[in-house]
Design an enzyme around this catalytic site. Structure first.
Site, PDB file in Angstrom:
ATOM      1  N   ARG A   1     -85.968 -60.202  14.248  1.00 42.26           N
ATOM      2  CA  ARG A   1     -87.269 -60.272  13.579  1.00 42.26           C
ATOM      3  C   ARG A   1     -88.257 -60.921  14.538  1.00 42.26           C
ATOM      4  O   ARG A   1     -87.971 -61.980  15.102  1.00 42.26           O
ATOM      5  CB  ARG A   1     -87.069 -61.126  12.319  1.00 42.26           C
ATOM      6  CG  ARG A   1     -88.281 -61.323  11.486  1.00 42.26           C
ATOM      7  CD  ARG A   1     -87.931 -62.103  10.226  1.00 42.26           C
ATOM      8  NE  ARG A   1     -88.012 -63.537  10.409  1.00 42.26           N
ATOM      9  CZ  ARG A   1     -88.276 -64.401   9.439  1.00 42.26           C
ATOM     10  NH1 ARG A   1     -88.454 -63.983   8.195  1.00 42.26           N
ATOM     11  NH2 ARG A   1     -88.325 -65.692   9.675  1.00 42.26           N
TER      12      ARG A   1
ATOM     13  N   ASP B   1     -79.378 -69.412  14.913  1.00 39.64           N
ATOM     14  CA  ASP B   1     -79.396 -70.604  15.766  1.00 39.64           C
ATOM     15  C   ASP B   1     -78.339 -71.608  15.309  1.00 39.64           C
ATOM     16  O   ASP B   1     -77.678 -72.248  16.131  1.00 39.64           O
ATOM     17  CB  ASP B   1     -80.779 -71.279  15.724  1.00 39.64           C
ATOM     18  CG  ASP B   1     -81.840 -70.457  16.441  1.00 39.64           C
ATOM     19  OD1 ASP B   1     -81.506 -69.400  17.014  1.00 39.64           O
ATOM     20  OD2 ASP B   1     -83.017 -70.877  16.422  1.00 39.64           O
TER      21      ASP B   1
HETATM   22  C1  PRP Z   1     -82.558 -63.409  10.701  1.00 38.99           C
HETATM   23  C2  PRP Z   1     -81.532 -63.078   9.648  1.00 38.99           C
HETATM   24  C3  PRP Z   1     -81.978 -61.716   9.167  1.00 38.99           C
HETATM   25  C4  PRP Z   1     -83.486 -61.812   9.279  1.00 38.99           C
HETATM   26  C5  PRP Z   1     -84.037 -62.061   7.900  1.00 38.99           C
HETATM   27  O1  PRP Z   1     -82.261 -62.773  11.893  1.00 38.99           O
HETATM   28  O2  PRP Z   1     -80.218 -63.113  10.123  1.00 38.99           O
HETATM   29  O3  PRP Z   1     -81.485 -60.645   9.954  1.00 38.99           O
HETATM   30  O4  PRP Z   1     -83.777 -62.923  10.136  1.00 38.99           O
HETATM   31  O5  PRP Z   1     -85.426 -62.034   7.907  1.00 38.99           O
HETATM   32  P1  PRP Z   1     -86.259 -60.941   7.114  1.00 38.99           P
HETATM   33  O6  PRP Z   1     -85.638 -60.798   5.769  1.00 38.99           O
HETATM   34  O7  PRP Z   1     -87.638 -61.530   7.059  1.00 38.99           O
HETATM   35  O8  PRP Z   1     -86.239 -59.658   7.912  1.00 38.99           O
HETATM   36  P2  PRP Z   1     -83.058 -63.073  13.241  1.00 38.99           P
HETATM   37  O9  PRP Z   1     -84.156 -62.069  13.431  1.00 38.99           O
HETATM   38  O10 PRP Z   1     -83.461 -64.511  13.278  1.00 38.99           O
HETATM   39  O11 PRP Z   1     -82.000 -62.760  14.372  1.00 38.99           O
HETATM   40  P3  PRP Z   1     -80.634 -63.533  14.765  1.00 38.99           P
HETATM   41  O12 PRP Z   1     -79.638 -63.195  13.696  1.00 38.99           O
HETATM   42  O13 PRP Z   1     -80.285 -62.946  16.082  1.00 38.99           O
HETATM   43  O14 PRP Z   1     -80.907 -65.022  14.827  1.00 38.99           O
HETATM   44  N1  URA Z   2     -84.093 -65.928   9.171  1.00 38.48           N
HETATM   45  C1  URA Z   2     -83.362 -67.072   9.125  1.00 38.48           C
HETATM   46  O1  URA Z   2     -82.397 -67.227   9.889  1.00 38.48           O
HETATM   47  N2  URA Z   2     -83.722 -68.024   8.234  1.00 38.48           N
HETATM   48  C2  URA Z   2     -84.761 -67.893   7.388  1.00 38.48           C
HETATM   49  O2  URA Z   2     -85.026 -68.807   6.587  1.00 38.48           O
HETATM   50  C3  URA Z   2     -85.506 -66.696   7.464  1.00 38.48           C
HETATM   51  C4  URA Z   2     -85.150 -65.722   8.352  1.00 38.48           C
END
Ligand code: PRP
Ligand code: URA
Length: 211
Positions: free
Chosen positions: A103, A204
């Protein structure tokens, strides 16, 4: 869309430890794994099975076994990877595909950066794993991906969801066969698109901060 929010003190207890900002990564990973196994029990309630004849030491009888094509489990990278082992422990014969999405933290728009899935998902039951359902953008894109390839049903398993995201997914999937299983439905999204109270950035907390 069917929405199931787990209502179980053990799940709430484990989520409380997961939410705590002082919980270190190793404990966070192990709790995410335990939580998904508990949620998987609900998520697989309608997993497809076929009759299966066996003989017990006493008599012949008919039970069931998981139907073909086998269920497909798709963790959304990165954070969904933390849910994979817990899910396949419960359904060891499932196949596993991968979808990498990130995202954009300014626009909150998701993009796909990796994909390893069967081309044809005709008639498949797909279990999508992502701990966080915030705006819903990532899950909507993942669900579209599966139906575009012919999936007949998507069951999404998320540890936490925001009401805004749940409603966005509900509107986007319309009449398609989608079930959403949540560990908890939180209060809201904040101005940065984070779930409140939430647990912070799941990727993270599982794997560390990438630049
Ligand atoms: C996080 C989470 C979802 C997304 C949710 O991923 O694991 O995939 O954000 O957000 P949304 O509902 O607003 O789309 P992130 O993009 O942080 O990637 P990561 O898993 O690599 O940390
Ligand atoms: N992605 C995350 O990992 N945490 C949140 O709260 C929203 C999006």
């Amino acid at each position: 869309m069917r929405v199931v929010v787990a209502d179980h003190p053990l799940i709430t207890h484990k989520l409380t430890v997961l939410r705590d900002k002082n919980t270190p990564s190793p404990v966070f990973r192990s709790l995410a794994d335990e939580l998904v196994t508990l949620l998987a029990y609900e998520a697989t309630r309608d997993v497809r099975v076929v009759p299966y004849d066996i003989e017990t030491p006493v008599t012949a009888t008919t039970g069931v076994r998981i139907a073909e094509p086998r269920p497909l489990v798709v963790p959304i990278l990165r954070a969904g990877l933390g849910m994979l082992e817990g899910m396949v422990r419960l359904v060891p014969t499932a196949e596993v595909g991968f979808l990498g999405m990130v995202r954009n933290e300014e626009t909150l728009e998701p993009s796909v950066y990796a994909e390893r899935l069967p081309d044809n998902l005709e008639g498949r039951q797909v279990f999508v794993l992502d701990p966080m359902l915030a705006t819903g953008g990532s899950l909507i894109a993942a669900i579209d991906y599966m139906f575009d390839r012919g999936a007949s049903e998507v069951i999404a398993v998320c540890l936490l969801g925001a009401p805004e995201g749940v409603e966005a997914v509900r509107a986007a999937v319309a009449q398609r066969n989608v079930t959403l299983v949540l560990g908890a439905l939180d209060e809201k999204l904040n101005e940065n698109g984070y779930i409140v109270p939430g647990l912070g950035d799941a990727g993270d907390r599982l794997y560390g901060v990438v630049g």
